[in-house]
Design a protein around this motif. Structure first.
Motif, PDB file in Angstrom:
ATOM      1  N   LYS A  41       7.135  -5.728 -14.065  1.00 31.60           N
ATOM      2  CA  LYS A  41       6.083  -6.085 -13.116  1.00 31.60           C
ATOM      3  C   LYS A  41       5.344  -4.854 -12.608  1.00 31.60           C
ATOM      4  O   LYS A  41       4.264  -4.971 -12.053  1.00 31.60           O
ATOM      5  N   ASP A 121       9.220  -2.461  -3.351  1.00 29.70           N
ATOM      6  CA  ASP A 121       7.760  -2.466  -3.120  1.00 29.70           C
ATOM      7  C   ASP A 121       7.436  -2.710  -1.645  1.00 29.70           C
ATOM      8  O   ASP A 121       6.506  -2.121  -1.096  1.00 29.70           O
ATOM      9  N   MET A 122       8.172  -3.648  -1.044  1.00 26.34           N
ATOM     10  CA  MET A 122       7.800  -4.114   0.285  1.00 26.34           C
ATOM     11  C   MET A 122       8.338  -3.223   1.399  1.00 26.34           C
ATOM     12  O   MET A 122       7.973  -3.358   2.558  1.00 26.34           O
ATOM     13  N   LEU A 125       6.095  -1.211   4.012  1.00 24.14           N
ATOM     14  CA  LEU A 125       5.396  -1.920   5.091  1.00 24.14           C
ATOM     15  C   LEU A 125       6.113  -1.726   6.423  1.00 24.14           C
ATOM     16  O   LEU A 125       5.482  -1.729   7.481  1.00 24.14           O
ATOM     17  N   THR A 138      -1.253  -1.984   7.847  1.00 25.98           N
ATOM     18  CA  THR A 138      -1.475  -1.862   6.410  1.00 25.98           C
ATOM     19  C   THR A 138      -2.972  -1.865   6.103  1.00 25.98           C
ATOM     20  O   THR A 138      -3.457  -1.048   5.319  1.00 25.98           O
ATOM     21  N   ILE A 142      -5.296   1.031   4.109  1.00 24.05           N
ATOM     22  CA  ILE A 142      -6.059   0.739   2.886  1.00 24.05           C
ATOM     23  C   ILE A 142      -7.512   1.215   3.058  1.00 24.05           C
ATOM     24  O   ILE A 142      -8.086   1.834   2.162  1.00 24.05           O
ATOM     25  N   THR A 165      -5.937  -1.696  -3.218  1.00 22.15           N
ATOM     26  CA  THR A 165      -5.377  -2.952  -2.706  1.00 22.15           C
ATOM     27  C   THR A 165      -3.975  -2.687  -2.169  1.00 22.15           C
ATOM     28  O   THR A 165      -3.341  -1.681  -2.509  1.00 22.15           O
ATOM     29  N   GLY A 166      -3.508  -3.611  -1.349  1.00 21.41           N
ATOM     30  CA  GLY A 166      -2.150  -3.506  -0.819  1.00 21.41           C
ATOM     31  C   GLY A 166      -1.138  -3.479  -1.949  1.00 21.41           C
ATOM     32  O   GLY A 166      -0.193  -2.680  -1.938  1.00 21.41           O
ATOM     33  N   GLN A 167      -1.354  -4.331  -2.948  1.00 25.12           N
ATOM     34  CA  GLN A 167      -0.419  -4.390  -4.063  1.00 25.12           C
ATOM     35  C   GLN A 167      -0.312  -3.047  -4.780  1.00 25.12           C
ATOM     36  O   GLN A 167       0.779  -2.522  -4.991  1.00 25.12           O
ATOM     37  N   LEU A 170       1.401  -0.278  -2.692  1.00 23.64           N
ATOM     38  CA  LEU A 170       2.858  -0.415  -2.607  1.00 23.64           C
ATOM     39  C   LEU A 170       3.521  -0.120  -3.948  1.00 23.64           C
ATOM     40  O   LEU A 170       4.591   0.501  -4.003  1.00 23.64           O
ATOM     41  N   GLN A 171       2.878  -0.553  -5.028  1.00 24.61           N
ATOM     42  CA  GLN A 171       3.477  -0.310  -6.343  1.00 24.61           C
ATOM     43  C   GLN A 171       3.500   1.176  -6.682  1.00 24.61           C
ATOM     44  O   GLN A 171       4.441   1.655  -7.317  1.00 24.61           O
TER      45      GLN A 171
END
Lengths: 342, 229
Positions: A41, A121-122, A125, A138, A142, A165-167, A170-171
């Motif tokens: 992922k 990943d999370m 936060l 967050t 960004i 992006t947030g995704q 974090l990744q």
């Protein structure tokens, strides 16, 4: 029948070979189990790791631009915060827990001392949005990254998209954290057959397996489960660990079992940093265990260690220090990326 | 010439079918049977209170069309964030569909597996304000507003419903029978009905996965209605 088995074996072999090579440049250690983190992922690339590393060291992530992840997770301390019992955040505010070291996170099932975070990943936060840690939101981070001179191009390189992006944020952080692997201590070299334990270390290893390995399971030196190891509650903090999150009585005083690698660099110990030395830790296990309802049943029989045995056990624990990891230049402040931007 | 007629005939039947097919499902959130307006003060008779809604967002997942207990169509996106601040989010795109169906099924919230699968984008991006930070997990439903009777600071009520681990599994399955769908239908959530079933003087804040969150989520999921056009 035999033929079928043979084919199965060959296919299996190629699958594992593929599995190994896919994350090839990361060198996941052979004597470690299969990683928990789902790399499909979030496939690791050098660009993503570079971006994550820049983010990790950049105080742009905090509200007033003074605190980075590395302020509390210093590379020289195995990414823990030495000498601070409780972590320090923005405006010199003091948190309620000791900053844990960061390594071998790809094998961890849950994060933070109470296991409240279910995925690497999370995790970011939590410090980002905590008023006492980085005091940000967050969304605002960004926006700051999008408007910076540096980051849109780093996101472009990492994700083929310069929109932050947030995704992706974090990744990228997770990608860098996944590269923090500690697997080159003396213990690992003994396992690989390139070094040998002294007699004292070997005795310590024996004592370790009898008394500690059921929770601090080798080769990661943690099962990464949660347990109550009998620490009396600190009434100035009243921290009930997982119980505080779930409100379930059976979860009261459960804390994540920490790895015992790199203890030389990560003191003080325990979730509230109450012990400065390994001696104090061993004294806790031999005579300080507090019996209450959620105490792990592994302490049903008391741990008995003579003072010689304690010395041996500590000698073994010191073979888990991994200076190659702690001083690895790839993990340090990325001067080439961050100072060019200023 | 014959071929030409056949062709036009086929073309017309095709376009009629295509017109009859549906490609979206519309959701409504109503107060007093009219579309909810955020920031407007409502005098709600049943509550004997004046109430303002400031934020309303919720997740719908796995929207499916069912015919004779079989899934015949579904939404294009698996997870959909409905945000009253973004009216376009109330229109849910589905695969173009012209066949029969007698039921609609969806999950009100986010399933447990998605909750443990790391950072995701789009409607699931953690910057949508629908993800907790001090512990992992999506907020399935967020309602914030003000009511004169609410004893909290600034009279604010806050409902953040989420939780993906037993016993606090908050996501709920919703099934709605569709009787006469020829002219189309919409799905309505009459949010004033929720407030008439809770007492804002003592229930005004739910912000973590717990028994109250499960109960309220259950209540809301029973309130969705199908309205034929």
């Amino acid at each position: 029948m035999n033929k079928k088995l043979y084919i199965l074996f060959v296919v299996g072999f190629f699958c594992t070979a593929f599995y190994g090579s896919k994350f090839g440049f990361l060198d996941f250690p052979e004597h470690f189990p299969i990683v928990v983190y789902n790399l499909e992922k979030n496939p690791l690339t050098q660009e993503k790791i570079n971006l994550g590393r820049a983010l990790f060291y950049d105080p742009i992530l905090s509200k007033d631009g003074t605190i980075s992840c590395a302020s509390c997770h210093s590379p020289y301390n195995g990414f823990a915060h030495t000498d601070h019992e409780l972590s320090h955040g923005i405006n010199d505010q003091i948190g309620t827990r000791n900053a844990p070291p960061l390594f071998n996170l790809a094998w961890q099932k849950s994060f933070n001392w109470d296991g409240a975070i279910n995925h690497l990943d999370m995790q970011a936060l939590a410090p980002l949005n905590d008023a006492r840690e980085m005091g940000e939101t967050t969304d605002s981070v960004i926006v700051k990254l999008q408007n910076s001179a540096l980051y849109p191009s780093l996101f472009m390189a990492a994700f083929r998209d310069s929109i932050v992006t947030g995704q992706h944020f974090l990744q990228a952080l997770a990608a860098f954290e996944l590269t923090l692997i500690s697997a080159n201590a003396k213990y690992d070299k003994v396992k690989k057959g390139t070094e040998e334990f002294t007699i004292q270390e070997f005795n310590g290893y024996d004592l370790f397996q009898k008394n500690c390995n059921s929770c601090h399971t080798e080769p990661l030196f943690s099962s990464y489960e949660l347990a109550n190891n009998g620490l009396p509650i600190d009434t100035t903090l009243n921290d009930y660990g997982k119980g505080q999150i779930t409100g379930v009585k059976a979860d009261s005083l459960l804390f994540k079992i920490p790895s015992l690698r790199n203890l030389k660099f990560t003191h003080p110990y325990m979730h509230d940093g109450r012990f400065k030395r390994l001696n104090e830790v061993l004294n806790h296990y031999t005579k300080g265990i507090q019996h209450n309802k959620t105490l792990s049943e592994k302490f049903k029989n008391p741990i008995v260690l003579s003072s010689n045995e304690k010395t041996d056990l500590i000698a073994f624990l010191l073979t888990l220090n991994d200076s190659e990891f702690v001083f690895n230049p790839d993990n340090k402040y990325p001067r080439d990326i961050l100072s060019n931007a200023k | 010439m014959k071929q030409f007629f056949l062709f036009t005939f086929l073309f017309f039947t095709y376009s009629i079918c295509a017109q009859q097919g549906i490609s979206q499902v519309k959701f409504n959130v109503t107060v007093d049977e009219k579309p909810l307006e955020l920031g407007k003060s409502y005098e709600l008779l049943e509550n004997e209170d004046s109430i303002t809604f400031d934020v309303l967002r919720f997740y719908i997942s796995d929207l499916q069309f069912i015919h004779n207990e079989e899934v015949v169509n579904k939404s294009k996106k698996k997870h959909i964030l409905i945000d009253l601040e973004k009216p376009e989010s109330l229109q849910i795109a589905i695969n173009e569909y012209a066949g029969n169906f007698d039921k609609i099924r969806f999950t009100f919230g986010i399933d447990s597996l998605t909750n443990v699968s790391g950072a995701m984008g789009g409607d699931l991006d953690p910057t949508n304000g629908m993800y907790w930070t001090w512990q992992s997990g999506y907020i399935n439903f967020k309602l914030e507003g003000r009511a004169k009777k609410c004893p909290a600071r600034k009279n604010e009520f806050t409902f953040h419903l989420g939780g993906y681990q037993a016993p606090n599994l908050v996501a709920q399955q919703v099934e709605l029978n569709i009787n006469k769908a020829e002219k189309g239908f919409e799905i309505t959530l009459p949010i004033d009905k929720l407030l008439s079933q809770i007492n804002l003087t003592d229930t005004y804040r739910i912000m973590s996965p717990n028994h109250e969150a499960v109960e309220m989520s259950h209540l809301i999921s029973s309130m969705f209605l199908v309205e034929n056009l």
